[in-house]
Design a protein around this motif. Structure first.
Motif, mmCIF file in Angstrom:
data_model
loop_
_atom_site.group_PDB
_atom_site.id
_atom_site.type_symbol
_atom_site.label_atom_id
_atom_site.label_comp_id
_atom_site.label_asym_id
_atom_site.label_seq_id
_atom_site.Cartn_x
_atom_site.Cartn_y
_atom_site.Cartn_z
ATOM 1 N N VAL A 49 9.045 -3.469 -2.732
ATOM 2 C CA VAL A 49 8.726 -3.900 -1.375
ATOM 3 C C VAL A 49 8.768 -5.423 -1.352
ATOM 4 C CG1 VAL A 49 7.004 -3.812 0.465
ATOM 5 C CG2 VAL A 49 7.178 -1.902 -1.130
ATOM 6 N N SER A 50 9.450 -5.988 -0.360
ATOM 7 C CA SER A 50 9.556 -7.447 -0.325
ATOM 8 C C SER A 50 8.860 -8.074 0.872
ATOM 9 C CB SER A 50 11.025 -7.868 -0.343
ATOM 10 O OG SER A 50 11.697 -7.310 0.767
ATOM 11 N N SER A 51 8.762 -7.383 1.975
ATOM 12 C CA SER A 51 8.118 -7.916 3.169
ATOM 13 C C SER A 51 6.610 -8.014 2.955
ATOM 14 C CB SER A 51 8.418 -7.004 4.356
ATOM 15 O OG SER A 51 7.487 -7.195 5.391
ATOM 16 N N MET A 52 6.038 -9.167 3.303
ATOM 17 C CA MET A 52 4.590 -9.345 3.135
ATOM 18 C C MET A 52 3.809 -8.329 3.968
ATOM 19 S SD MET A 52 3.900 -11.375 0.798
ATOM 20 C CE MET A 52 2.161 -11.591 1.029
ATOM 21 N N ASP A 53 4.316 -8.011 5.147
ATOM 22 C CA ASP A 53 3.640 -7.002 5.977
ATOM 23 C C ASP A 53 3.604 -5.654 5.262
ATOM 24 O OD1 ASP A 53 3.265 -8.862 7.980
ATOM 25 O OD2 ASP A 53 4.910 -8.117 9.244
ATOM 26 N N LYS A 54 4.718 -5.276 4.683
ATOM 27 C CA LYS A 54 4.780 -3.988 3.979
ATOM 28 C C LYS A 54 3.935 -4.016 2.714
ATOM 29 C CE LYS A 54 9.215 -2.527 5.800
ATOM 30 N NZ LYS A 54 10.606 -2.160 5.507
ATOM 31 N N ILE A 55 3.922 -5.154 2.030
ATOM 32 C CA ILE A 55 3.081 -5.291 0.839
ATOM 33 C C ILE A 55 1.617 -5.121 1.216
ATOM 34 C CG2 ILE A 55 2.253 -6.941 -0.889
ATOM 35 C CD1 ILE A 55 5.162 -8.041 -0.972
ATOM 36 N N ALA A 56 1.215 -5.764 2.318
ATOM 37 C CA ALA A 56 -0.175 -5.666 2.778
ATOM 38 C C ALA A 56 -0.524 -4.230 3.154
ATOM 39 C CB ALA A 56 -0.412 -6.602 3.960
ATOM 40 N N VAL A 57 0.401 -3.548 3.831
ATOM 41 C CA VAL A 57 0.142 -2.151 4.227
ATOM 42 C C VAL A 57 0.055 -1.258 2.994
ATOM 43 C CG1 VAL A 57 1.118 -0.141 5.415
ATOM 44 C CG2 VAL A 57 1.077 -2.368 6.550
ATOM 45 N N MET A 58 0.940 -1.457 2.033
ATOM 46 C CA MET A 58 0.897 -0.649 0.804
ATOM 47 C C MET A 58 -0.411 -0.886 0.056
ATOM 48 S SD MET A 58 3.492 1.259 0.792
ATOM 49 C CE MET A 58 3.219 1.937 -0.823
ATOM 50 N N ALA A 59 -0.832 -2.141 -0.033
ATOM 51 C CA ALA A 59 -2.104 -2.449 -0.698
ATOM 52 C C ALA A 59 -3.259 -1.798 0.052
ATOM 53 C CB ALA A 59 -2.308 -3.961 -0.795
ATOM 54 N N ALA A 60 -3.232 -1.871 1.379
ATOM 55 C CA ALA A 60 -4.291 -1.255 2.182
ATOM 56 C C ALA A 60 -4.320 0.257 1.976
ATOM 57 C CB ALA A 60 -4.108 -1.588 3.662
ATOM 58 N N LEU A 61 -3.150 0.880 1.936
ATOM 59 C CA LEU A 61 -3.096 2.331 1.706
ATOM 60 C C LEU A 61 -3.629 2.695 0.325
ATOM 61 C CD1 LEU A 61 0.344 3.225 3.313
ATOM 62 C CD2 LEU A 61 -1.916 3.985 4.086
ATOM 63 N N ASN A 62 -3.240 1.931 -0.687
ATOM 64 C CA ASN A 62 -3.741 2.189 -2.038
ATOM 65 C C ASN A 62 -5.253 2.053 -2.103
ATOM 66 O OD1 ASN A 62 -1.130 2.609 -2.954
ATOM 67 N ND2 ASN A 62 -0.898 0.541 -3.770
ATOM 68 N N LEU A 63 -5.788 1.003 -1.484
ATOM 69 C CA LEU A 63 -7.237 0.784 -1.502
ATOM 70 C C LEU A 63 -7.964 1.854 -0.682
ATOM 71 C CD1 LEU A 63 -7.246 -3.099 -1.234
ATOM 72 C CD2 LEU A 63 -7.771 -1.715 -3.250
ATOM 73 N N ALA A 64 -7.382 2.242 0.451
ATOM 74 C CA ALA A 64 -7.997 3.287 1.273
ATOM 75 C C ALA A 64 -8.055 4.608 0.503
ATOM 76 C CB ALA A 64 -7.226 3.461 2.580
ATOM 77 N N GLU A 65 -6.972 4.924 -0.215
ATOM 78 C CA GLU A 65 -6.966 6.150 -1.024
ATOM 79 C C GLU A 65 -8.068 6.099 -2.078
ATOM 80 O OE1 GLU A 65 -3.947 8.767 -3.807
ATOM 81 O OE2 GLU A 65 -3.599 6.615 -3.613
ATOM 82 N N GLU A 66 -8.209 4.955 -2.727
ATOM 83 C CA GLU A 66 -9.249 4.804 -3.747
ATOM 84 C C GLU A 66 -10.649 4.951 -3.147
ATOM 85 O OE1 GLU A 66 -10.689 1.477 -7.013
ATOM 86 O OE2 GLU A 66 -8.613 1.451 -6.310
ATOM 87 N N VAL A 67 -10.863 4.357 -1.987
ATOM 88 C CA VAL A 67 -12.162 4.471 -1.318
ATOM 89 C C VAL A 67 -12.452 5.932 -0.970
ATOM 90 C CG1 VAL A 67 -13.400 3.943 0.837
ATOM 91 C CG2 VAL A 67 -12.258 2.117 -0.423
ATOM 92 N N LEU A 68 -11.465 6.627 -0.433
ATOM 93 C CA LEU A 68 -11.674 8.036 -0.064
ATOM 94 C C LEU A 68 -11.978 8.896 -1.281
ATOM 95 C CD1 LEU A 68 -8.949 8.472 2.700
ATOM 96 C CD2 LEU A 68 -11.431 8.267 2.992
ATOM 97 N N LYS A 69 -11.278 8.644 -2.394
ATOM 98 C CA LYS A 69 -11.562 9.395 -3.620
ATOM 99 C C LYS A 69 -12.982 9.116 -4.111
ATOM 100 C CE LYS A 69 -6.902 9.817 -5.503
ATOM 101 N NZ LYS A 69 -5.989 9.400 -6.578
ATOM 102 N N LEU A 70 -13.381 7.857 -4.082
ATOM 103 C CA LEU A 70 -14.739 7.503 -4.521
ATOM 104 C C LEU A 70 -15.791 8.124 -3.611
ATOM 105 C CD1 LEU A 70 -14.171 3.784 -5.529
ATOM 106 C CD2 LEU A 70 -14.670 5.696 -7.063
#
Length: 99
Positions: A49-70
Motif C-alpha cells: 500500500v502506498s497511499s497514506m490514506d490507505k495506509i491509515a485505513v489499513m492501520a485503523a482496521l488492524n487496530l480495530a480488529e485487535e481491540v475487538l479480539k481483546l
C-alpha cells in the motif's frame, strides 16, 4: 483535579499533528502515537500500500480488529470468573447449610 488541555505535537509517518490533551494524558498520547507510527510504517514498508490514506485505513482496521479480539477475550474471561464465583458461592452456601 484535571488540568486544562494543552496542545501536544506528535509525529506519525513523517507528519506532525497537534492534539489537545491534559498533562495526565500526555504520556498515553505519546505512546499511542509511537505505536501508530510503527504500525503505519510497517504497512508502508511492506510495499503493498502506498497511499497514506490507505495506509491509515489499513492501520485503523488492524487496530480495530485487535481491540475487538481483546474485548471478546475480556468478556469470555469475565464470564469464566463470574461462573467460578457463582460455583464457589454455591459450594460455600451448601457447606454453611450443613453446619
Amino acid at each position: 483535579m484535571s488540568q486544562s488541555p494543552e496542545p501536544v505535537t506528535v509525529r506519525i509517518v513523517d507528519r506532525e499533528y497537534r492534539v489537545m490533551c491534559t498533562p495526565e494524558q500526555r504520556r498515553t498520547l505519546m505512546e499511542s502515537a509511537l505505536f501508530l507510527d510503527q504500525q503505519m510504517r510497517e504497512i508502508r514498508d511492506s510495499g503493498k500500500v502506498s497511499s497514506m490514506d490507505k495506509i491509515a485505513v489499513m492501520a485503523a482496521l488492524n487496530l480495530a480488529e485487535e481491540v475487538l479480539k481483546l474485548r471478546q477475550q475480556m468478556h469470555e474471561r469475565r464470564d469464566q470468573v463470574d461462573s467460578r464465583v457463582r460455583d464457589l458461592a454455591d459450594r460455600l452456601d451448601r457447606a454453611l447449610e450443613r453446619d
